[in-house]
Scaffold this active site. Sequence first.
Site, mmCIF file in Angstrom:
data_model
loop_
_atom_site.group_PDB
_atom_site.id
_atom_site.type_symbol
_atom_site.label_atom_id
_atom_site.label_comp_id
_atom_site.label_asym_id
_atom_site.label_seq_id
_atom_site.Cartn_x
_atom_site.Cartn_y
_atom_site.Cartn_z
ATOM 1 N N GLU A 1 -8.902 -6.403 4.480
ATOM 2 C CA GLU A 1 -8.962 -7.834 4.766
ATOM 3 C C GLU A 1 -10.347 -8.380 4.421
ATOM 4 O OE1 GLU A 1 -9.982 -10.802 7.305
ATOM 5 O OE2 GLU A 1 -8.772 -9.834 8.851
ATOM 6 N N SER A 45 -11.523 -7.345 11.930
ATOM 7 C CA SER A 45 -10.477 -6.478 11.371
ATOM 8 C C SER A 45 -10.841 -6.123 9.932
ATOM 9 C CB SER A 45 -9.132 -7.203 11.341
ATOM 10 O OG SER A 45 -8.744 -7.590 12.629
ATOM 11 N N ARG A 84 -3.530 -14.434 6.141
ATOM 12 C CA ARG A 84 -4.895 -14.223 5.630
ATOM 13 C C ARG A 84 -4.973 -14.480 4.119
ATOM 14 N NH1 ARG A 84 -5.130 -14.071 10.371
ATOM 15 N NH2 ARG A 84 -6.334 -12.683 11.716
HETATM 16 N N1 EPU Z 1 -3.394 -1.355 18.634
HETATM 17 C C1 EPU Z 1 -3.496 -0.015 18.882
HETATM 18 N N2 EPU Z 1 -4.723 0.582 18.746
HETATM 19 C C2 EPU Z 1 -5.825 -0.107 18.407
HETATM 20 C C3 EPU Z 1 -5.710 -1.479 18.150
HETATM 21 C C4 EPU Z 1 -4.481 -2.097 18.266
HETATM 22 O O1 EPU Z 1 -2.546 0.656 19.189
HETATM 23 O O2 EPU Z 1 -6.889 0.503 18.322
HETATM 24 C C5 EPU Z 1 -2.075 -2.018 18.752
HETATM 25 C C6 EPU Z 1 -1.720 -2.413 20.171
HETATM 26 O O3 EPU Z 1 -0.391 -2.044 20.360
HETATM 27 C C7 EPU Z 1 -1.779 -3.922 20.168
HETATM 28 C C8 EPU Z 1 -1.520 -4.275 18.723
HETATM 29 O O4 EPU Z 1 -2.045 -3.181 17.988
HETATM 30 O O5 EPU Z 1 -0.800 -4.469 20.988
HETATM 31 C C9 EPU Z 1 -2.177 -5.547 18.285
HETATM 32 O O6 EPU Z 1 -3.570 -5.482 18.542
HETATM 33 P P1 EPU Z 1 -4.463 -6.810 18.725
HETATM 34 O O7 EPU Z 1 -3.787 -7.773 19.608
HETATM 35 O O8 EPU Z 1 -5.845 -6.372 19.051
HETATM 36 O O9 EPU Z 1 -4.419 -7.486 17.322
HETATM 37 P P2 EPU Z 1 -4.471 -6.918 15.845
HETATM 38 O O10 EPU Z 1 -3.132 -7.079 15.232
HETATM 39 O O11 EPU Z 1 -5.106 -5.587 15.781
HETATM 40 C C10 EPU Z 1 -4.942 -9.296 14.849
HETATM 41 C C11 EPU Z 1 -5.926 -9.948 13.915
HETATM 42 C C12 EPU Z 1 -7.217 -10.243 14.652
HETATM 43 C C13 EPU Z 1 -6.919 -11.154 15.824
HETATM 44 C C14 EPU Z 1 -5.911 -10.448 16.740
HETATM 45 C C15 EPU Z 1 -5.488 -11.308 17.889
HETATM 46 C C16 EPU Z 1 -5.399 -9.104 11.706
HETATM 47 C C17 EPU Z 1 -5.825 -8.240 10.567
HETATM 48 N N3 EPU Z 1 -6.184 -9.084 12.780
HETATM 49 O O12 EPU Z 1 -5.466 -8.020 15.178
HETATM 50 O O13 EPU Z 1 -8.054 -10.941 13.747
HETATM 51 O O14 EPU Z 1 -8.097 -11.455 16.547
HETATM 52 O O15 EPU Z 1 -4.715 -10.124 15.971
HETATM 53 O O16 EPU Z 1 -4.656 -12.336 17.439
HETATM 54 O O17 EPU Z 1 -4.399 -9.800 11.589
HETATM 55 C C18 EPU Z 1 -9.718 -10.586 12.066
HETATM 56 O O18 EPU Z 1 -8.912 -11.050 11.253
HETATM 57 O O19 EPU Z 1 -10.883 -10.207 11.718
HETATM 58 C C19 EPU Z 1 -9.328 -10.446 13.457
HETATM 59 C C20 EPU Z 1 -10.124 -9.886 14.366
#
Ligand code: EPU
Length: 336
Positions: free
Chosen positions: A331, A236, A162
């Site tokens: 972010e 996010s 990012r």
């Molecule tokens: N998780 C939780 N609780 C929650 C949310 C997530 O425990 O409420 C844990 C789960 O274990 C899950 C892990 O976090 O396996 C990862 O969650 P998720 O796949 O939803 O992805 P993220 O890391 O929370 C990132 C990006 C998103 C992108 C997704 C999918 C960032 C800051 N965010 O989120 O990007 O869509 O991966 O690739 O890197 C954005 O940048 O605005 C965005 C939405």
Amino acid sequence: MSSNFQASLKSYNTFGIEALARELVIVQSLDELKKLLPRLRTEKFMFLGGGSNVLFINDFDGLVVINQIKGLKAESINGNDADVSAMSGESWHEFVLWTLDQGYYGLENMSLIPGTVGAAPMQNIGAYGVEFKDVCIQVDALELATGALKSFTSAECEFGYRESVFKRALKDQYFIYQVHVKLSRNSPIKASYGNIQDVLKTKGIKHPSHRDISNAVIEIRSSKLPDPSQLGNAGSFFKNPVVLQSQAEALLMKYPNAPHFADGDRVKVPAGWLIEQCRFKGFRDGNVGSHKDQALVIVNYGGATGQEIFDYSKKIIREVQKKFNFVLEREVNMIF
Ligand code: EPU
């Protein structure tokens, strides 16, 4: 070109914050933007695309330039590969769908990311195992100080998680007007991230096409991330902290089930999980809260001010630091 005074920014930010700008100008061509250059050199201003990654904390006492410069082009490099370009005011998701229609693949995992094409290099957008930097060939920009056009190679964009040179060393110095990505008719299918496999399995798809991947990503995103037209949000709100091995080991000693992902010689810990552990998931504080299905997303239940959302985010940072000793970084861009 159209402009007006004391313009409402409400429909130009996906948080749905009722902020005002001193003036708002919509540009639909690079020539229109060039005409604004003298003003951009002397006045406070900001460029805005889809408004899906900003939080207006106050009214903006300056000129807001809304980028609606459109245009899409695919030029074949050889039989299978193409240099596909998009002007920066195009909707990112429309661009992804257009490339699929052309039969050029590589963007499908980044389906349904809100915002415009111009935001893609700015913050190196990414989702479901693919980042903009993986496909980027070149970014074309206008230097505000001189009016000169300059092309940046992918390496010159200094992409990180990012991050890019446009957010750091070259902040506010360039206007990105076009991006070029390398796509292919036989780009490999990337289905290993998160629950893409689960979605394909439920649908009985054994050999997914690029379109199937796009549809699966659209389904996952729509099920977890709130639609800004229903509930104001900017995706996010925080970045996932990338910590030292030793810090991750200390975390896992205490929380053996903590999700974590290797990231070079460091470890990425999902901020959503950290925030959920602090009991914010689904929590509501007045007009503001954390989304019930994804704790990383802060939502405006209606009528929240930018300051209220900012204060709420401070509370989350404080609690996560208290419990885990990790300092979450925002972010979303804060506009003061
Ligand atoms: N998780 C939780 N609780 C929650 C949310 C997530 O425990 O409420 C844990 C789960 O274990 C899950 C892990 O976090 O396996 C990862 O969650 P998720 O796949 O939803 O992805 P993220 O890391 O929370 C990132 C990006 C998103 C992108 C997704 C999918 C960032 C800051 N965010 O989120 O990007 O869509 O991966 O690739 O890197 C954005 O940048 O605005 C965005 C939405």
